[in-house]
Design a protein around this motif. Structure first.
Motif, PDB file in Angstrom:
ATOM      1  N   VAL A 155      -1.027   8.908   6.568  1.00  0.00           N
ATOM      2  CA  VAL A 155      -1.238   8.632   7.972  1.00  0.00           C
ATOM      3  C   VAL A 155      -1.191   7.082   8.115  1.00  0.00           C
ATOM      4  CG1 VAL A 155      -2.988   8.768   9.786  1.00  0.00           C
ATOM      5  CG2 VAL A 155      -2.711  10.763   8.107  1.00  0.00           C
ATOM      6  N   GLU A 156      -1.594   6.316   7.158  1.00  0.00           N
ATOM      7  CA  GLU A 156      -1.632   4.921   7.397  1.00  0.00           C
ATOM      8  C   GLU A 156      -0.406   4.455   7.393  1.00  0.00           C
ATOM      9  OE1 GLU A 156      -3.889   2.758   8.812  1.00  0.00           O
ATOM     10  OE2 GLU A 156      -4.864   4.864   9.174  1.00  0.00           O
ATOM     11  N   ARG A 157       0.503   5.056   6.437  1.00  0.00           N
ATOM     12  CA  ARG A 157       1.902   4.532   6.282  1.00  0.00           C
ATOM     13  C   ARG A 157       2.557   4.915   7.545  1.00  0.00           C
ATOM     14  NH1 ARG A 157       1.512   6.368   1.154  1.00  0.00           N
ATOM     15  NH2 ARG A 157       2.230   8.229   1.290  1.00  0.00           N
ATOM     16  N   GLN A 217      10.263   8.657   4.205  1.00  0.00           N
ATOM     17  CA  GLN A 217       9.818   7.709   3.064  1.00  0.00           C
ATOM     18  C   GLN A 217       8.148   7.631   3.245  1.00  0.00           C
ATOM     19  OE1 GLN A 217      12.533   4.303   2.001  1.00  0.00           O
ATOM     20  NE2 GLN A 217      14.089   5.789   2.546  1.00  0.00           N
ATOM     21  N   PRO A 218       7.746   7.452   4.508  1.00  0.00           N
ATOM     22  CA  PRO A 218       6.220   7.326   4.646  1.00  0.00           C
ATOM     23  C   PRO A 218       5.614   8.699   3.828  1.00  0.00           C
ATOM     24  CG  PRO A 218       7.137   6.771   6.669  1.00  0.00           C
ATOM     25  CD  PRO A 218       8.200   7.521   5.933  1.00  0.00           C
ATOM     26  N   MET A 219       6.263   9.695   3.898  1.00  0.00           N
ATOM     27  CA  MET A 219       5.645  10.807   3.242  1.00  0.00           C
ATOM     28  C   MET A 219       5.794  10.677   1.849  1.00  0.00           C
ATOM     29  SD  MET A 219       7.378  13.876   5.298  1.00  0.00           S
ATOM     30  CE  MET A 219       7.351  14.449   6.886  1.00  0.00           C
ATOM     31  N   HIS A 248       5.250   3.014  12.633  1.00  0.00           N
ATOM     32  CA  HIS A 248       5.326   3.029  14.268  1.00  0.00           C
ATOM     33  C   HIS A 248       5.032   1.653  14.675  1.00  0.00           C
ATOM     34  CE1 HIS A 248       5.145   7.307  15.551  1.00  0.00           C
ATOM     35  NE2 HIS A 248       5.077   7.482  14.380  1.00  0.00           N
ATOM     36  N   ASP A 249       4.012   0.962  14.149  1.00  0.00           N
ATOM     37  CA  ASP A 249       3.578  -0.201  14.595  1.00  0.00           C
ATOM     38  C   ASP A 249       4.740  -1.231  14.304  1.00  0.00           C
ATOM     39  OD1 ASP A 249       1.362   0.776  15.374  1.00  0.00           O
ATOM     40  OD2 ASP A 249      -0.015  -0.199  14.193  1.00  0.00           O
TER      41      ASP A 249
END
Ligand SMILES: N[C@@H](Cc1ccccc1)C(=O)O
Length: 540
Positions: free
Chosen positions: A329-331, A487-489, A336-337
């Motif tokens: 979730v942080e990734r 990739q964040p996954m 997004h940010d």
């Protein structure tokens, strides 16, 4: 006589006399038509109630049309004598009106030819000595002669009676107890009032199941019978399991959408896809949007397009409570940010609470996101072999959008979604795999048009040429999932995922020839539509 009554009479005769000795004689005694009696005997024979023996054929008289006419209305000479007795001597020229008048009283509504019958009546009457013609008066008159008990009048009455008897089916025999007087038979044949015929005659005796004919067989068990307990002594008709049913049995039917869903499902299964668990309608914004790299200010996340839940407005947590998921979730926040994985991100402050807002899922890609994350975890944990990695998955289920209703839009519908994951998949693979899939639905001419999806790059709308409609129809949306999503996954950068989606309703409407979605979905769908429509093979 009704057939039941005839059968009763036959049963009675066999019980009292041991048999029906001669069907012709029996028919005469019952005063019924011999053919009707034989029909009843045959029907009883078929039910094994009687056995039949054919006797020597008998010669019988059968009335001609003229004979039948006289039997019904009287012979012309009889009618004429009756009329003359009432009227007294009548001029020859007035005999036909005399007869007409007589028939008006005795057989109204007849179609008798009075002038012809007056002539016949007069000739016969004169010959038999019933009338005399007085030529001394002008015009010459016909008058009755002889008393009512004279030989001639007796013969007249006998003929009349015999014709009536022949007409009712009795007295048909030329020999035996009930035979007609020989002189009378001659007279009848000579005047062509009857012809000689051979008659098949039968004798009947008790058959193997004769006892069954004696007891009344009941078809229904009534309330009265139950109350009086008379059913205990009653005999019931056996069930006839061979009999055809009254009406076709109305069984359950599948809704057209379910039939087409099954067709799609079979195509996916045939192509080696696995079905994703898809029964979760309420989804967190995270899986529906954020995991798919859909920014939190994206217009699709507006209440105008999406149904948000009031209660509970937020999900308890995003994903499982594991540190791995928290890190994921942080990734997602990071991508997004400020971006990453070769992306610049959206450059806004991602809000965790916003991601927790419950929605009715707007697309089944939310399910794909969950499944892809699970797959990434398996790869990371070494539960799946990364060197030879490939996955194919699909789902067909309901999604919800806050849309204005019209002929082709409802706020809930079904999506058909499929994806293929594997190393180094390209745009060519996307076009190839998607073409393969649609070919099986019968769509051979496809066109791809570039479009934009937050979660795919490249993204392509799929158009198919509809032969019957004669134009290109948009049938789906597709693309390769973005690295910002995969990739964040934790999926390795060489794994690509080709995905596509379409609605279930659109092809179903085309297949079943429906132009309004309300005829397919919702309370307006008639049971008749569901009953009448066959399974449609996908294809157009
Ligand atoms: N989710 C998209 C369809 C789609 C699925 C997968 C990839 C690309 C597009 C839709 O709602 O229409």
């Amino acid at each position: 006589m009704e057939q039941v009554e005839l059968e009763h009479a036959i049963v009675e005769e066999i019980r009292s006399a041991g048999k029906v000795a001669n069907s012709r004689a029996f028919a005469e005694r019952l005063k019924v038509n011999h053919e009707e009696l034989v029909a009843a005997l045959n029907s009883m024979y078929r039910r094994d109630l009687v056995t039949l023996t054919q006797l020597e054929p008998e010669v019988v008289l059968r009335l001609t049309a003229e004979g039948a006419l006289y039997a019904q209305h009287g012979t012309p000479e009889w009618c004429l004598r009756e009329a003359l007795e009432r009227r007294g001597p009548t001029p020859v020229s007035e005999l036909d009106t005399l007869l007409e008048e007589f028939w008006r009283q005795t057989s109204p509504n007849n179609a008798l030819d009075s002038s012809k019958l007056a002539k016949i009546g007069m000739q016969q009457g004169l010959k038999l000595g019933l009338f005399e013609l007085d030529k001394r008066v002008r015009p010459p008159c016909v008058a009755c002669v002889g008393s009512s008990d004279s030989e001639a009048v007796h013969k007249l009455q006998m003929l009349q009676k015999s014709l009536r008897a022949l007409h009712s089916g009795a007295l048909t025999a030329l020999s035996g107890d009930h035979a007609l007087d020989a002189a009378l038979v001659d007279e009848i044949l000579r005047r062509n009032l009857a012809t000689r015929n051979k008659l098949k005659v039968f004798a009947a005796s008790a058959g193997p199941r004769f006892e069954h004919a004696l007891v009344e067989q009941l078809a229904d068990l009534t309330r009265e019978m139950l109350l009086s307990e008379s059913w205990r002594n009653a005999t019931f008709k056996e069930f006839n399991f061979e009999a055809a049913g009254v009406a076709p049995v109305d069984g359950g039917r599948l809704h057209p959408l379910l039939k087409v869903r099954e067709e799609f499902r079979l195509i996916f299964l045939e192509m080696g896809f696995t079905e994703m668990p898809s029964n979760q309608y309420v989804e967190s914004s995270f899986w529906n949007f954020d995991a798919l790299f859909q920014p939190q200010q994206h217009p699709a996340r507006d209440a105008h397009d999406t149904f948000f839940l009031n209660e509970p407005a937020l999900c308890k947590r995003i994903g499982d409570a594991s540190p791995a998921t928290e890190a994921y979730v942080e990734r997602v926040r990071g991508v997004h940010d400020q971006g990453g994985y070769g992306s610049r991100g959206y450059g806004y402050a991602w809000d965790h609470t916003e991601a927790m807002r419950n929605v009715l899922r707007t697309h089944t890609t939310a399910i794909s996101a969950r499944m892809l994350y699970r797959m990434a975890r398996e790869l990371q944990d070494g539960r799946t072999d990364a060197s030879n990695f490939a996955r194919r998955m699909f789902s067909i289920d309901r999604v919800f959008r806050n849309e204005t209703l019209d002929a082709t839009h409802l706020c809930e519908f079904h999506q058909v979604e499929g994806w293929v994951a594997g190393p180094d998949l390209s745009l060519a693979d996307l076009k190839g795999i998607i073409s393969q899939f649609f070919r099986r639905i019968g769509m051979h001419r496809l066109r791809f048009k570039p479009t934009y999806n937050p979660y795919t790059e490249p993204s392509m709308e799929i158009y198919a040429y509809h032969e019957a409609l004669g134009r290109w129809v948009e049938i789906g949306n597709s693309g390769i999932f973005r690295p910002e999503m995969l990739q964040p996954m934790g999926l390795p950068p060489n794994i690509q995922v080709i995905a596509w989606g379409l609605s279930l309703e659109r092809p179903t409407m085309i297949l079943y020839g429906l132009s309004n979605i309300r005829d397919l979905f919702g309370h307006r769908v008639s049971l008749q539509t569901i009953r009448d429509n066959p399974i449609c093979r996908l294809g157009w």
